[in-house]
Design a protein around this motif. Structure first.
Motif, PDB file in Angstrom:
ATOM      1  N   GLN A 399      46.744  31.814  31.820  1.00  0.00           N
ATOM      2  CA  GLN A 399      45.440  32.300  32.240  1.00  0.00           C
ATOM      3  C   GLN A 399      45.221  32.029  33.726  1.00  0.00           C
ATOM      4  OE1 GLN A 399      42.613  30.421  29.654  1.00  0.00           O
ATOM      5  NE2 GLN A 399      43.293  31.523  27.848  1.00  0.00           N
ATOM      6  N   GLY A 403      46.248  36.879  36.458  1.00  0.00           N
ATOM      7  CA  GLY A 403      46.612  37.436  35.166  1.00  0.00           C
ATOM      8  C   GLY A 403      48.093  37.397  34.851  1.00  0.00           C
ATOM      9  N   LEU A 428      50.710  40.150  23.709  1.00  0.00           N
ATOM     10  CA  LEU A 428      49.378  40.332  24.292  1.00  0.00           C
ATOM     11  C   LEU A 428      49.404  40.046  25.782  1.00  0.00           C
ATOM     12  CD1 LEU A 428      46.303  40.751  24.077  1.00  0.00           C
ATOM     13  CD2 LEU A 428      46.126  38.335  23.447  1.00  0.00           C
ATOM     14  N   PHE A 429      50.046  38.932  26.177  1.00  0.00           N
ATOM     15  CA  PHE A 429      50.044  38.589  27.590  1.00  0.00           C
ATOM     16  C   PHE A 429      50.944  39.516  28.399  1.00  0.00           C
ATOM     17  CE2 PHE A 429      48.398  34.454  26.131  1.00  0.00           C
ATOM     18  CZ  PHE A 429      47.330  34.341  27.003  1.00  0.00           C
ATOM     19  N   VAL A 431      51.137  42.721  27.821  1.00  0.00           N
ATOM     20  CA  VAL A 431      50.271  43.881  28.069  1.00  0.00           C
ATOM     21  C   VAL A 431      49.236  43.546  29.128  1.00  0.00           C
ATOM     22  CG1 VAL A 431      48.597  45.431  27.027  1.00  0.00           C
ATOM     23  CG2 VAL A 431      50.666  44.816  25.772  1.00  0.00           C
ATOM     24  N   VAL A 432      48.594  42.366  28.977  1.00  0.00           N
ATOM     25  CA  VAL A 432      47.570  41.973  29.960  1.00  0.00           C
ATOM     26  C   VAL A 432      48.196  41.772  31.331  1.00  0.00           C
ATOM     27  CG1 VAL A 432      45.915  40.167  30.552  1.00  0.00           C
ATOM     28  CG2 VAL A 432      46.081  40.978  28.199  1.00  0.00           C
ATOM     29  N   TYR A 435      48.921  45.143  32.871  1.00  0.00           N
ATOM     30  CA  TYR A 435      47.694  45.801  33.326  1.00  0.00           C
ATOM     31  C   TYR A 435      47.147  45.108  34.569  1.00  0.00           C
ATOM     32  CZ  TYR A 435      42.985  47.752  33.172  1.00  0.00           C
ATOM     33  OH  TYR A 435      41.805  48.379  33.485  1.00  0.00           O
ATOM     34  N   THR A 436      47.264  43.772  34.626  1.00  0.00           N
ATOM     35  CA  THR A 436      46.774  43.043  35.808  1.00  0.00           C
ATOM     36  C   THR A 436      47.627  43.364  37.026  1.00  0.00           C
ATOM     37  OG1 THR A 436      46.001  41.285  34.344  1.00  0.00           O
ATOM     38  CG2 THR A 436      46.189  40.761  36.678  1.00  0.00           C
TER      39      THR A 436
END
Length: 670
Positions: A399, A403, A428-429, A431-432, A435-436
């Motif tokens: 976190q 990101g 999940l991370f 993908v995040v 995107y970040t």
């Protein structure tokens, strides 16, 4: 509650195993006891029937006077000293006294103690002796009986006066001793055993209460019977003590002794095993003292129950450690009357040994299983907690403000549910993070892609204007629209340049080299540079007296202060104030810039340091747009120094304070 404590509570549920085993052992011991009690009761019933069939000398059914065996020689003097060993088993005499009877080889002794505080005295030979306080003694032999008057006007020896005619075989005169004090009087006498008396009556007459002065009720004499003991010995079982009792509990005969089976060295129960048996298993085990063998009377509830015709059994403690005694009392019935009670007592180690072995074995096994289960669950809970802690730490490390995910996600190769959770987090991370990364590079991509279209639009507008002016075909109404188009292109160009500058700024901040500097000098230099820019506003600088060293990038801190000052200056009214302060805090420093002005809106507290967020009014045509990148740069600088940027309203509501918490940059290893 932590997962480890929850699993510990689950492990405690295994305590149900020793509890269930304990209940099972108790039930088995109860069954063993009931079996032994039924067997001993059956033996007692058989012996009682045998005593009736063999016409053993049983006592009469009605209550009688019990004659105890004299322990010590008795002197007839009217005092009760010689009767002290027999006093606990005295027999009630009417409602005002008690009587004791004893015998030895030659004599039958009688001692009567009468409580009376008001006395009417007269000798037995006086005519009015029957109206004074006196005793009436009745002696019986077979069908014959004779009464005697015992009275005295003073302490000492007295001669009883016969109240009935002479009877062959019964004495004409009886001498006795009379003693008295303030509480009452005592009478003691003896009679030859050769009289062979079988009945005796004794009554108390009190002149104050009245009544029949000659009334007396005879009772049979009951004593220990050696002949009955011989009959009982022929019927008794080995290792069993047998006693025959009168219905009132007086001992008539006994044979045998309690013999506790000798335990093997390994079978001898220790003090702990005996304590466990008494505490956890041996319910309703009575005390051994009321059942001692040298007492002339047993007043136990089981004897009373048997005297009423109902058999009874009881378990009591044995004389040997770890042993128990089973007692069975059954009535001896002849001619539909209870003539006595047969009491059988048997000592046993079987039940305690079996129960102790079963219970101790069960307890050891159960607690061993409990310890092993608890240890396994504790290890499992610890490992599970550590794995979940690693998963949590990885999620916290992932976190970051940009990101991105640092390093590979742990435990993704595990085949259990935690591995599934780790793989889900990893996807999940990913993908995040993707995107970040797209959002982080969007500004530079847009600035690069928009430069060419903007250049084309601007050159087209320039060519259009030159063409129209050259041909003198520029309509007057078209000039404002052309100016607006140029202004829009200029604003778009400024926006693209700012986005490109922000991208370069992020890279510059990430590449800054730290050094050891004195923050006091850095902040003082910035404050002196801001004074000319403050104009009519008052600028106050609060610095510590000594130096404040920090491993940091001074040009980044100065750039962050420039952004903060530019932001504060735009919101501070004319003649307002600004305050720049520096103070040490723990292992770092805190820089605060406060200014007078409107407080921050509540909705903007968590968004001020985001990119492209601004509270300033929209710029008018021709002015440079405010893109909200200044405070975003401040946040990047604070995070580069291991700190955080914060904004708050002042407590008095007079303005706003922006704070940089700095902890220094990590030192590079050579």
């Amino acid at each position: 509650m932590t997962l480890r404590r929850k699993l510990l509570l689950v492990a405690l549920c295994t305590l149900a195993l020793p509890v269930a085993g304990w209940l099972y052992v108790r039930q088995m011991e109860t069954l063993l006891r009931e079996g032994q009690a039924q067997a001993l009761t059956a033996s007692a019933r058989a012996m009682a029937r045998s005593l009736v069939v063999t016409d053993a000398p049983l006592p009469p059914a009605e209550p009688g006077w019990y004659v105890q065996q004299a322990v010590n020689p008795i002197t007839v003097d009217g005092y009760g000293d010689d009767w002290a060993p027999l006093t606990p088993w005295s027999q009630p005499l009417d409602k005002r006294g008690k009587v004791l009877l004893a015998e030895d080889a030659d004599w039958l002794y009688l001692y009567a103690d009468v409580r009376s505080t008001h006395r009417t005295r007269a000798d037995a030979g006086d005519p009015n002796a029957l109206t004074a306080d006196h005793l009436v003694l009745s002696l019986g032999k077979g069908e014959q009986s004779r009464r005697y008057l015992l009275a005295s006007a003073a302490p000492g020896q007295l001669t009883a006066r016969p109240l009935d005619p002479a009877v062959a075989g019964l004495p004409e005169l009886i001498t006795a001793q009379w003693q008295e004090d303030g509480s009452g009087y005592r009478v003691e006498l003896r009679l030859p055993r050769s009289l062979a008396l079988d009945q005796l009556g004794l009554s108390v007459y009190d002149a104050a209460t009245g009544g029949d002065p000659q009334a007396v009720q005879s009772r049979p004499l009951v004593a220990y019977a050696p002949a009955l003991s011989k009959e009982l010995a022929q019927l008794a079982l080995d290792g069993v003590q047998a006693r025959v009792l009168a219905p009132q509990g007086w001992l008539l005969a006994q044979t045998g002794h309690l013999t506790t089976p000798i335990a093997a060295p390994g079978d001898q129960p220790g003090w702990f095993a005996a304590l466990v048996y008494r505490s956890l298993l041996a319910d309703q085990v009575g005390d051994a003292e009321p059942w001692t063998q040298d007492v002339p009377r047993l007043d136990a509830s089981e004897v009373q129950k048997a005297s009423k015709g109902t058999p009874a059994t009881v378990w009591r403690q044995g004389e040997a450690r770890g042993s128990v005694v089973l007692a069975a009392a059954v009535p001896i019935v002849r001619d539909d009357q209870v003539r006595g009670v047969l009491l059988l007592e048997q000592s046993s180690r079987a039940v305690p040994l079996l129960a102790n072995r079963a219970l101790l074995g069960l307890l050891l096994t159960s607690f061993g299983v409990l310890l092993v289960a608890g240890a396994i669950l504790l290890v499992f809970a610890t490992r599970l907690s550590l794995r979940l802690g690693r998963l949590r730490d990885a999620a916290e490390r992932a976190q970051l403000n940009d990101g991105r995910l640092e390093g590979p996600f742990p435990m993704t190769g595990s085949e259990d549910e935690i591995g599934d959770l780790a793989r889900s987090f990893e996807r999940l991370f990913e993908v995040v993070g993707g995107y970040t990364d797209y959002l982080r590079t969007l500004a530079s991509k847009l600035s690069h892609e928009l430069n060419t279209p903007l250049a084309i639009v601007k050159s087209s507008l320039d060519n259009l204007e030159h063409t129209l002016q050259a041909q003198q075909a520029m309509p007057p109404d078209a000039q404002p629209y052309l100016a607006r188009a140029r202004d829009g292109v200029a604003r778009l160009g400024a926006l693209v340049r700012a986005m490109s500058e922000a991208s370069r700024m992020e890279r510059a901040i990430a590449a800054a080299e730290p050094e050891d500097v004195d923050l006091v000098e850095v902040v003082r230099g910035c404050c002196e540079a801001y004074r000319p820019l403050a104009g009519t506003r008052r600028l106050e600088c609060v610095l510590p007296e000594g130096p404040l060293s920090l491993h940091c990038a001074p040009e980044l801190i100065a750039q962050a202060l420039d952004k903060l000052f530019d932001n504060a200056l735009s919101f501070t009214p004319e003649r307002g104030w600004l305050r720049l302060s520096l103070r040490a805090q723990g292992d770092g420093a805190e820089i605060e810039l406060a200014n007078q002005g409107q407080p921050l809106p509540a909705a903007m507290h968590g968004r001020l340091f985001d990119s492209l967020v601004s509270l300033r009014d929209k710029a008018t045509p021709g002015d440079a747009p405010h893109l909200g990148l200044g405070l975003y740069v401040v946040r990047l600088v604070a995070e580069r120094h291991g700190g955080v940027a914060m904004a708050r309203n002042l407590d008095d509501g007079s303005g706003v304070a922006f704070t940089l918490h700095l902890h220094g940059m990590p030192r590079q290893r050579l």
